[in-house]
Design a protein around this motif. Structure first.
Motif, mmCIF file in Angstrom:
data_model
loop_
_atom_site.group_PDB
_atom_site.id
_atom_site.type_symbol
_atom_site.label_atom_id
_atom_site.label_comp_id
_atom_site.label_asym_id
_atom_site.label_seq_id
_atom_site.Cartn_x
_atom_site.Cartn_y
_atom_site.Cartn_z
ATOM 1 N N MET A 167 0.848 -1.192 0.000
ATOM 2 C CA MET A 167 0.000 0.000 0.000
ATOM 3 C C MET A 167 0.878 1.234 0.000
ATOM 4 S SD MET A 167 -2.421 -1.613 2.902
ATOM 5 C CE MET A 167 -1.257 -2.961 3.059
ATOM 6 N N GLY A 168 0.381 2.326 -0.588
ATOM 7 C CA GLY A 168 1.138 3.563 -0.599
ATOM 8 C C GLY A 168 0.950 4.312 -1.895
ATOM 9 N N THR A 169 2.004 4.992 -2.344
ATOM 10 C CA THR A 169 1.969 5.699 -3.619
ATOM 11 C C THR A 169 1.795 4.686 -4.742
ATOM 12 O OG1 THR A 169 3.563 7.272 -2.675
ATOM 13 C CG2 THR A 169 3.187 7.359 -5.056
ATOM 14 N N PRO A 170 0.749 4.810 -5.578
ATOM 15 C CA PRO A 170 0.485 3.772 -6.588
ATOM 16 C C PRO A 170 1.673 3.440 -7.479
ATOM 17 C CG PRO A 170 -1.396 5.246 -6.412
ATOM 18 C CD PRO A 170 -0.319 5.838 -5.559
ATOM 19 N N SER A 171 2.432 4.436 -7.908
ATOM 20 C CA SER A 171 3.560 4.169 -8.803
ATOM 21 C C SER A 171 4.640 3.355 -8.111
ATOM 22 C CB SER A 171 4.150 5.481 -9.324
ATOM 23 O OG SER A 171 4.592 6.299 -8.247
ATOM 24 N N LEU A 172 4.906 3.640 -6.838
ATOM 25 C CA LEU A 172 5.928 2.878 -6.122
ATOM 26 C C LEU A 172 5.415 1.489 -5.770
ATOM 27 C CD1 LEU A 172 8.767 2.829 -5.010
ATOM 28 C CD2 LEU A 172 7.912 3.833 -2.875
ATOM 29 N N CYS A 173 4.125 1.379 -5.454
ATOM 30 C CA CYS A 173 3.547 0.055 -5.201
ATOM 31 C C CYS A 173 3.695 -0.835 -6.438
ATOM 32 C CB CYS A 173 2.079 0.179 -4.811
ATOM 33 S SG CYS A 173 1.802 0.881 -3.181
ATOM 34 N N ALA A 174 3.485 -0.254 -7.617
ATOM 35 C CA ALA A 174 3.645 -1.021 -8.851
ATOM 36 C C ALA A 174 5.086 -1.477 -9.023
ATOM 37 C CB ALA A 174 3.209 -0.176 -10.045
ATOM 38 N N ARG A 175 6.024 -0.623 -8.639
ATOM 39 C CA ARG A 175 7.438 -1.001 -8.747
ATOM 40 C C ARG A 175 7.800 -2.094 -7.748
ATOM 41 N NH1 ARG A 175 11.282 4.200 -9.520
ATOM 42 N NH2 ARG A 175 12.721 2.497 -10.062
ATOM 43 N N VAL A 176 7.215 -2.041 -6.558
ATOM 44 C CA VAL A 176 7.423 -3.114 -5.578
ATOM 45 C C VAL A 176 6.913 -4.436 -6.148
ATOM 46 C CG1 VAL A 176 6.739 -4.010 -3.322
ATOM 47 C CG2 VAL A 176 7.387 -1.600 -3.562
ATOM 48 N N GLN A 177 5.726 -4.393 -6.744
ATOM 49 C CA GLN A 177 5.150 -5.601 -7.333
ATOM 50 C C GLN A 177 6.042 -6.140 -8.443
ATOM 51 O OE1 GLN A 177 1.370 -5.097 -9.330
ATOM 52 N NE2 GLN A 177 0.806 -7.236 -9.034
#
Length: 514
Positions: free
Chosen positions: A403-413
Motif C-alpha cells: 500500500m502507498g503511492t500507486p507508482s511505487l507500489c507497482a514497482r514493488v510488485q
C-alpha cells in the motif's frame, strides 16, 4: 549454528566428466500423447550421450514425471564420472523460452536439499544463450542453491547427522565471463543477507530482546563499514519517540532505535529510506493474543531483520544510491507498566494517537520511524513489517500486501515478481480513515467500527498519516511471507524466509539505474 553451502563456483567443463558426488539435470513433463513422457532440459546433452539414449527411459522407470520440484536420483554405475545423476522436475516445457527464474530457483533449492550430505555437486541446468537470459537464469540457480542449503540449528545439543551440501558448481557456457562472475558475487552477497535475516528471525526471543537485537544489528553494520546510530530508552524519551516508548514500556528489556546509513563514494542521485518493524516478541500486551501459535511471535521483528540485512548487502554491492535503514525495536509485553487501551500517546511527529488495541503495536513504532525518516527527505520510503493477520487472510502465506503511492507500489510488485517474492497492491480507502477519527485525539490507532474487517488496510491507512507530503512511499505487509511454519519447500527453509530482502535489493538496483 547456521549451516549452508560452504562454496559456490562456476564451471564450463563437460558435466559428464566432472568428478563430483552428483550431477543435477532438469527434466520437463510431457503430455500423455507426446512421444516420450519426459524431455531433458538443456544442460544435460553430454550426459544423455554418455547413457546412449537410455537416460530418459531409466528415469521414467524410477518414477520421474517432470513435475515441478520433483527430485529423482539415479546411480550412474560408472557411465559418467559422477556416481549419481539427480533429475529435478521443471514442469511442462515452456514454449520457445527458458523456464522461469522462479522455477529454476525452486528446483535448485529442492535438489540441493535432497542431496544433503554430498560433499560436492554440479548443476547442469538450463542457462540461456541470450545475455539477459543468462543473467536471470544464473541468478536463480545460484540463489536457489545457496538458500536451499540453509539450515538453522543454533539450539541443537548435537550436530545434525547429515550436513548440507558442501560445495556447488554451476555449469555455464563460459566460467570466465565477467558478467557471470559478477552475478556469482552478487548471489553470495544476497544470500548472506537473506541468511542473516533468517538467523535473526529464527533466534529464540529470550536471546534477542531489544537491547540484544540492537547490538547485533549495530555490530554487523559497523563491521560492514556502515554508519550506525543507536538510541536507548533515555534518548528515545528525550527526543519524543512516544510510539516506541509506549509499546516498549511494558517490558523489562527497554526499546531501541537503530539508524544505519550507506552513501556511495560518488554518483549518488537518489535517497532511499528503509524501515522495518522490530517487535522482538509480541504477546499482544494488555490486549493479549491467544496462546495457540503465540510462539511464532518471535518472528514479529522480521521486517527489521530484513531492512538491516539489506543494508549489509548494500555495503557489499555498493549501488549508486544513498540508503538508510531505520529500525525501531521493542518488546510488547504484559505488565503493570504496559500501555493500555484508552491511552493517548504523543508521537514523534507531534500527532496524538488514541490507543484502542495494544496488539496493534507495530504501527505505533513504525509511525515514529516513518516520521523520523521523512526528516532526511528521502526520494523513496519503503517500510516492511509483519503488521496484520489481515494480510494472511486476504493474500495467504506467499503474497505480500503493498500500500502507498500507486507508482511505487507497482514497482514493488514488479521487483517482487522478478525475484520470486510476489506482492499485490491494496487500496487505502477513505472510509477506513474516516472510522479512525478520535473523539479525544488526532487519530485512533484502529477503526473500531470495522473491528477486524479490512485490518490490513487499517494498518496502511494509519501509517500513511505519518508520511511527509511529496514522499513516494510503500508499506509492505509480510505477516505471511516472512515465516514458513510448514515443511521446507524449494529454496524456503522452515522458519524465517528472509522476505523481502531480495525485493528491496532489486528495487535499490533499479532506483540506482534511474
Amino acid at each position: 549454528m547456521t549451516t549452508s553451502i560452504a562454496t559456490l563456483d562456476l564451471i564450463d567443463t563437460d558435466p559428464a566428466e566432472l568428478a563430483v558426488g552428483a550431477i543435477v539435470i532438469g527434466v520437463y513433463s510431457q503430455s500423455p500423447d507426446a512421444p516420450a513422457p519426459l524431455l531433458l532440459a538443456s544442460g544435460a546433452e553430454s550426459i544423455a550421450v554418455a547413457f546412449d539414449g537410455r537416460l530418459v527411459d531409466t528415469l521414467v522407470l524410477l518414477g520421474a514425471t517432470g513435475a515441478t520440484g520433483e527430485v529423482t536420483k539415479m546411480a550412474t554405475l560408472g557411465t559418467i564420472s559422477a556416481p549419481l545423476v539427480v533429475a529435478v522436475g521443471l514442469g511442462p516445457e515452456p514454449t520457445g523460452a527458458m523456464p522461469s527464474p522462479e522455477t529454476l530457483r525452486r528446483a535448485t533449492g529442492n535438489a540441493v536439499r535432497a542431496l544433503a550430505g554430498t560433499p560436492k555437486i554440479a548443476l547442469a541446468l538450463p542457462v540461456s544463450e541470450e545475455p539477459d537470459g543468462d543473467v536471470a537464469a544464473l541468478r536463480a540457480l545460484t540463489e536457489g542453491a545457496l538458500l536451499g542449503g540453509y539450515r538453522f540449528a543454533a539450539y541443537k545439543s548435537t550436530p545434525a547427522r547429515v550436513a548440507p551440501v558442501g560445495a556447488v558448481s554451476v555449469h555455464v557456457p563460459d566460467a570466465a565471463d565477467k558478467t557471470f562472475r559478477a552475478e556469482l558475487k552478487r548471489a553470495a552477497a544476497v544470500a548472506r543477507a537473506v541468511t542473516q535475516t533468517r538467523d535473526w528471525v529464527n533466534t529464540a526471543p529470550n536471546d534477542l530482546r531489544p537491547p540484544a537485537f540492537a547490538t547485533a544489528v549495530a555490530d554487523a553494520a559497523r563491521k560492514a563499514g556502515l554508519t550506525v546510530e543507536v538510541l536507548d530508552e533515555k534518548a528515545l524519551k528525550k527526543a519524543g519517540y512516544g510510539g516506541i516508548i509506549a509499546v516498549g514500556q511494558g517490558s523489562e528489556a527497554p526499546p531501541r532505535f537503530v539508524r544505519i546509513s550507506y552513501s556511495p563514494s560518488r554518483g549518488s542521485r537518489k535517497k532511499v529510506a528503509l524501515i522495518g518493524k522490530g517487535i522482538t516478541f509480541d504477546s499482544g500486551g494488555v490486549s493479549i493474543k491467544p496462546a495457540q501459535g503465540m510462539w511464532e511471535m518471535k518472528s514479529d521483528m522480521a521486517g527489521a531483520a530484513a531492512v538491516a540485512a539489506t543494508l549489509l548487502a548494500v555495503a557489499e554491492l555498493k549501488p549508486k544510491v544513498t540508503v538508510t535503514a531505520y529500525v525501531p525495536i521493542a518488546e510488547n509485553m504484559v505488565s503493570g507498566s504496559a500501555y493500555r487501551p484508552g491511552d493517548v500517546v504523543a508521537m514523534y511527529s507531534g500527532k496524538k494517537v488514541e490507543v484502542l488495541n495494544t496488539d496493534a503495536e507495530g504501527r505505533m513504532i513504525l509511525a515514529d520511524a516513518i516520521a523520523r525518516a521523512c526528516e532526511d527527505e528521502p526520494d523513496y520510503l519503503l517500510e516492511t513489517s509483519t503488521l496484520t493477520g489481515g494480510q494472511v487472510i486476504a493474500l495467504g502465506k506467499r503474497v505480500a500486501g503493498v500500500m502507498g503511492t500507486p507508482s511505487l507500489c507497482a514497482r514493488v510488485q514488479e521487483a517482487g515478481d522478478a525475484v520470486g517474492e510476489p506482492a499485490w497492491p491494496m487500496p487505502l480507502p477513505d472510509d477506513v480513515r474516516k472510522g479512525m477519527d478520535s473523539e479525544v485525539a488526532d487519530i485512533s490507532q484502529v477503526n473500531s467500527a470495522m473491528d477486524r474487517a479490512g485490518h490490513m488496510l487499517q494498518g496502511g491507512v494509519f501509517l500513511s498519516e505519518f508520511v511527509a507530503d511529496g514522499v513516494d512511499w510503500a508499506h509492505i505487509d509480510i505477516a505471511g511471507p516472512s515465516y514458513n511454519s510448514g515443511e521446507p519447500s524449494g529454496y524456503l527453509s522452515k522458519g524465517g524466509t528472509g522476505v523481502p530482502v531480495r525485493t528491496l535489493l532489486e528495487l535499490i538496483d533499479r532506483i540506482a539505474a534511474e
